[in-house]
Design an enzyme around this catalytic site. Sequence first.
Site, short mmCIF file in Angstrom:
data_model
loop_
_atom_site.label_atom_id
_atom_site.label_comp_id
_atom_site.label_asym_id
_atom_site.label_seq_id
_atom_site.Cartn_x
_atom_site.Cartn_y
_atom_site.Cartn_z
N HIS A 83 0.88 -1.18 0.00
CA HIS A 83 0.00 0.00 0.00
C HIS A 83 0.92 1.23 0.00
CE1 HIS A 83 -2.84 2.89 1.84
NE2 HIS A 83 -3.81 2.04 1.60
N ASP A 130 3.09 -4.61 8.03
CA ASP A 130 1.87 -3.82 7.86
C ASP A 130 0.71 -4.78 8.04
OD1 ASP A 130 -0.42 -2.71 6.85
OD2 ASP A 130 0.52 -1.79 5.10
N GLN A 134 -4.43 -5.34 6.91
CA GLN A 134 -5.39 -6.27 6.33
C GLN A 134 -5.45 -7.62 7.05
OE1 GLN A 134 -7.67 -5.71 4.03
NE2 GLN A 134 -7.01 -3.65 3.53
N LYS A 184 -10.24 -0.90 10.48
CA LYS A 184 -10.35 -2.08 9.60
C LYS A 184 -10.63 -3.35 10.41
CE LYS A 184 -7.80 -0.17 5.77
NZ LYS A 184 -6.67 -0.22 4.85
N CYS A 226 -4.61 2.38 -3.77
CA CYS A 226 -3.38 2.91 -3.15
C CYS A 226 -2.20 1.99 -3.39
CB CYS A 226 -3.55 3.13 -1.64
SG CYS A 226 -4.83 4.29 -1.22
C1 LIG Z 1 -5.66 0.52 4.69
C2 LIG Z 1 -4.27 0.10 4.58
C3 LIG Z 1 -3.23 0.93 5.02
C4 LIG Z 1 -3.46 2.31 5.54
O1 LIG Z 1 -4.26 2.33 6.67
P1 LIG Z 1 -4.79 3.71 7.26
O2 LIG Z 1 -5.84 3.30 8.23
O3 LIG Z 1 -5.35 4.50 6.10
O4 LIG Z 1 -3.65 4.41 7.89
C5 LIG Z 1 -1.95 0.45 4.92
N1 LIG Z 1 -1.69 -0.77 4.44
C6 LIG Z 1 -2.66 -1.60 4.03
C7 LIG Z 1 -2.30 -2.95 3.51
C8 LIG Z 1 -3.99 -1.19 4.07
O5 LIG Z 1 -4.95 -2.00 3.63
#
Ligand SMILES: *Cc1c(COP(=O)(O)O)cnc(C)c1O
Length: 405
Positions: free
Chosen positions: A122, A199, A202, A225, A363
């Site tokens: 992302h 990260d 997800q 999320k 993104c």
């Molecule tokens: C949504 C997402 C982000 C960013 O998250 P924010 O809540 O907008 O800071 C980063 N990495 C992944 C894989 C995402 O799906």
Amino acid sequence: MKPDMQDIRSQFPILNKEINGKKLVYFDNGATTQKPLCVIDAEASYYKEFNSNVHRGVHFLSTQSTIAFENARNTVRKFINATSDNEIIFTKGTTESVNLVAQSFSSMLSKGDNIIVSRMEHHSNIVPWQMACQMHGLELRVAEITSNGLLDLQQLSSVIDDRTKLISITHISNVLGTINPIKEIVDLAHKSNIAVMIDGAQSIAHLNIDVQKLDCDFFAFSAHKMYGPMGIGVLYGKEKWLEKMPPYQGGGEMIKNVSFEGTTFNELPFKFEAGTPNVAGAIALAEATRFINETGIKKMGEWEHELTNYALGKLTDMGDVIFFGPVQNRSAVISFLLKNIHPYDAGTLLDKMGIALRTGTHCAEPLMKFFGINGTMRISFAAYNTIEEIDYFLESLHKVKQIFE
Ligand SMILES: *Cc1c(COP(=O)(O)O)cnc(C)c1O
């Protein structure tokens, strides 16, 4: 609908909403999940009953507020099985968590060192590193993927050298649904004393996360999320790193003493939490972890897996569908294109039918470039989604196809 999931659905008021005269079908959970009543109530009741600034006052409300905030930290620690509350830093979300590490960790490196991110990241896990690399004279390297959307582990090994200091990689791709072999990557990296940041945006709502088992150095996620509120997220970091790293932002709360001769910084975790934190958000995030625990993340994950397989099968049967991402060992995210139909056009028509899905680059422009496309349609599931919703979506998609024939 699975009988034991019926209960869950009724806890989400927004799912009863009608959009364009049609019952809402919410398939945009990869962008943000809906919130159960318990989370909405936790956020509201903080403002109704406890609102007061934390860590400062001696008065009753401030003390209550501080206790609730620190209890939330402890609940989150348990949720990801971190060793200590000192390892839980509240941030605005994944993006801020990555920025924190990118700026702070990178400032300890030497010119010519390198950092690795993957092709499937992302933008939140690319741009902060580009900025840090530019600032500190570091090199950003790319771990490539295979044509079926898996991380190319061999290629990753080949870009690692003795100047590699950190690998930052997504646990699950928000576009492809790929579940990366995090433990393998961590083991590979640690052999060469390379730190690993995950990260987890997800994965946090779909997999059981145990940061001690993963042995990652950093893990970032966003509350919104995982059925929690917007504006709050977490950076988990191993204490040994967080102790060494300099503060990210300056301000109140993160200091011990301030004078014009020199300022000393607060201890962990406060060193990284400058300014008034999102107390209500932290409390509601803790409530979201309770919601997940009570429902059972394993059960939720299994149901989402069933939904994904069902949708994949039916979409395949439909024909003229191009998929992006692996066939197996994938998460509840499906990116696809309909032959000769622009995703934006399809998305607009589906919206008229009450269906919320995502279209565009998600993104992840470097990933789009790899596949030579400008975007996809993406459906992503949460535990409250149903087979009936997927059937309705398929019917609607069929109508869209007919319109363009
Ligand atoms: C949504 C997402 C982000 C960013 O998250 P924010 O809540 O907008 O800071 C980063 N990495 C992944 C894989 C995402 O799906």
